[in-house]
Design a protein around this motif. Sequence first.
Motif, mmCIF file in Angstrom:
data_model
loop_
_atom_site.group_PDB
_atom_site.id
_atom_site.type_symbol
_atom_site.label_atom_id
_atom_site.label_comp_id
_atom_site.label_asym_id
_atom_site.label_seq_id
_atom_site.Cartn_x
_atom_site.Cartn_y
_atom_site.Cartn_z
ATOM 1 N N TYR A 133 -6.382 -1.723 8.755
ATOM 2 C CA TYR A 133 -5.830 -0.568 8.027
ATOM 3 C C TYR A 133 -5.729 0.643 8.957
ATOM 4 O O TYR A 133 -4.705 1.334 9.014
ATOM 5 N N LEU A 175 -10.192 2.669 -3.065
ATOM 6 C CA LEU A 175 -9.684 1.325 -2.796
ATOM 7 C C LEU A 175 -10.817 0.330 -2.977
ATOM 8 O O LEU A 175 -11.937 0.561 -2.497
ATOM 9 N N VAL A 229 -6.015 -0.449 -5.914
ATOM 10 C CA VAL A 229 -6.011 1.016 -5.823
ATOM 11 C C VAL A 229 -6.358 1.534 -7.204
ATOM 12 O O VAL A 229 -5.541 1.477 -8.129
ATOM 13 N N LEU A 235 0.833 -1.198 0.000
ATOM 14 C CA LEU A 235 0.000 0.000 0.000
ATOM 15 C C LEU A 235 0.869 1.251 0.000
ATOM 16 O O LEU A 235 0.529 2.268 -0.624
#
Length: 667
Positions: A428, A587, A605, A398
């Motif tokens: 996350y 996302l 993404v 990420l």
Amino acid sequence: MGVLFRTGYPLRILLSLCGEWMGRRGLPRSLVPGSPPRRYRKEALPALEIPVLPVTATEIRQYLRAHEIPFQDGHTCLRASSPFLRDSQLKDQTDAPTSFSLFINKTTGRFLCMTSLAEGNWEDFQASVEGRRDGDSEGFLPSEAAEAEDSEEIRRIWDRAVLLWELPELEEAQLARTMFGLTKVTDDTLKRFNVRYLRSARSLIFPWFSPGSLGLRGLKLLEAEGQGAGVHLVETTIPRPGTYHNLFGLPLISRRDVEVVLTSRELDSLALNQSTGLPTLALPLGTACLPPALLPYLEQFRRIVLWLGDDLRSWEAAKLFARKLNPKRCSLVRPGDQHPRPLEALNQGLNLSRILRSALPAWHKSIVSFRQLREEVLGELSNVEQVAGVRWSRFPDLNRLLKGHRKGELTVFTGPTGSGKTTFISEYALDLCTQGVNTLWGSFEISNVRLARIMLTQFAVGRLEEQLEKYDEWADRFEDLPIYFMTFHGQQSIRTVIDTMQHAVYVYDICHVVIDNLQFMMGLEQLSTDRIVAQDCIIGAFRKFATENSCHVTLVIHPRKEDDDKELQTASIFGSAKASQEADNVLILQDRKLVTGPGKRYLQVSKNRFDGDVGVFALEFNKSSLTFSVPPKNKARLKKIKEDNGLVAKKPSSGKKGAMPQNSETC
């Protein structure tokens, strides 16, 4: 000296009777003498039935006038005569407005009486006034701030500490000064600020005294650990963070002082005061948060200079704190090669007074030319990695795509029903929270208890129901994370949610808000308007909030119904195109269970406004730890994703199922 400054897990530091230094971390609970009963944090934001912003500044003024209570308007508070003073304390009060000892926060309504140390919310204040009107001679009088339950421990540590220059061995004193960078800080400065040294822990002791008296209320211990060629500083506070806040250097402030310099470290305050002679105060939580409870102590100053550090994160914190302090009276020292931390500037022989004179005003009406922007642009060009934001520790792929988590952005997150959106987004957010990103969770779909259980399991990277003896250890560590939860559940109005978020940003300096999910705010909004129009209005409100409050908002949105064998696209987000247009990042959690078997997911993404990089990487769900970041062993990975339709390609001859490498990427 390379210094990494962080706030470690607060320890209940204990000294045994034989003088041995012990820390609570790592000790079995049965061996901790006198362990107090567990306290549960009560910092959840108000529920729907309780107004989030119960009072405005206008309403406070009207109430004071209606009850003939004289007051004076201030920068962040209203100063008024206090109804909480006893007869002996009234002798010190005069009719002059400058003697008003009661401070009422204009945003929250909370009050603090500097003389009696009584404090409470706006309802408490009204109860006191109403009680006096009804004939009660004292009305509602909140008890004075209770002594910290750690007072005995605080006094034990303080009594064992010695003045640095009184160490019996000269070499030990010189080593301590070198480790903490105090070679140019004089003994007079250390004595003036009452700084001591604890030999058994090799730590500096910074005291927090009760305002208006010399009563010792708390300590901050700073330990220096060798780390390669540099020094690693670890701080511990007693009481633990969140239970008590104070400003280091407060007893040295005179009522006649009109200017002060705020720093994020006590060491920097020592250097600044010695070099410039100006009043200096150190914030208890550094750049993490400026608690509103401290604002009354800063009300007397006409000018406040914030010199919080030498990196971009310190600069962002300074701008955030200036808004809370009233930007019209604030100036900011911009980080740079010529503007290091105050202690480093002193050690380098720089002129600290000249650096303070170069501080930039935090407030101006408008930007009239590039001249006012050029330093901002230079700062971003000089600190590319810091501009990219906070990097994830659990999701390196990420970082490769988004580069980092940045304030003021809106992230839209979607995925099929049952794919694990809430589980992924909780990890996350937890990843960022463990790195000091103050986080507010709005879980409208599942209860806070269930969400906290998921996050605690992810935090411990294992199921605690199988090892309950470790629950308290992990719960204590999790409790110290800067994470808060809205107490909403089910359908809520957008206005109520936004008010709660604004309150959290002001009180807790929230930098990241997670909303799970948008559809639970649609029920109340669509009663009088079209559903799509209502969703566009809600997304616009979150976009405006993120920009105006320099706060990152992560918004979970369910996709529209798609065929199970098709991948989701940006256009699959429910509603109009406004969600993807307003978002800085999009996302998509892709679930390929029907094609590749259970557990096969990957994160896509599909939009990245920061630098345009888009792509995908594989995820594998670990059921025991509820994590996507720690893949189980001996599991096949997705090998390749076709760029045209995203279907999994199988190997032509091996007969094995196809797998996609974690770093595969599409453009």
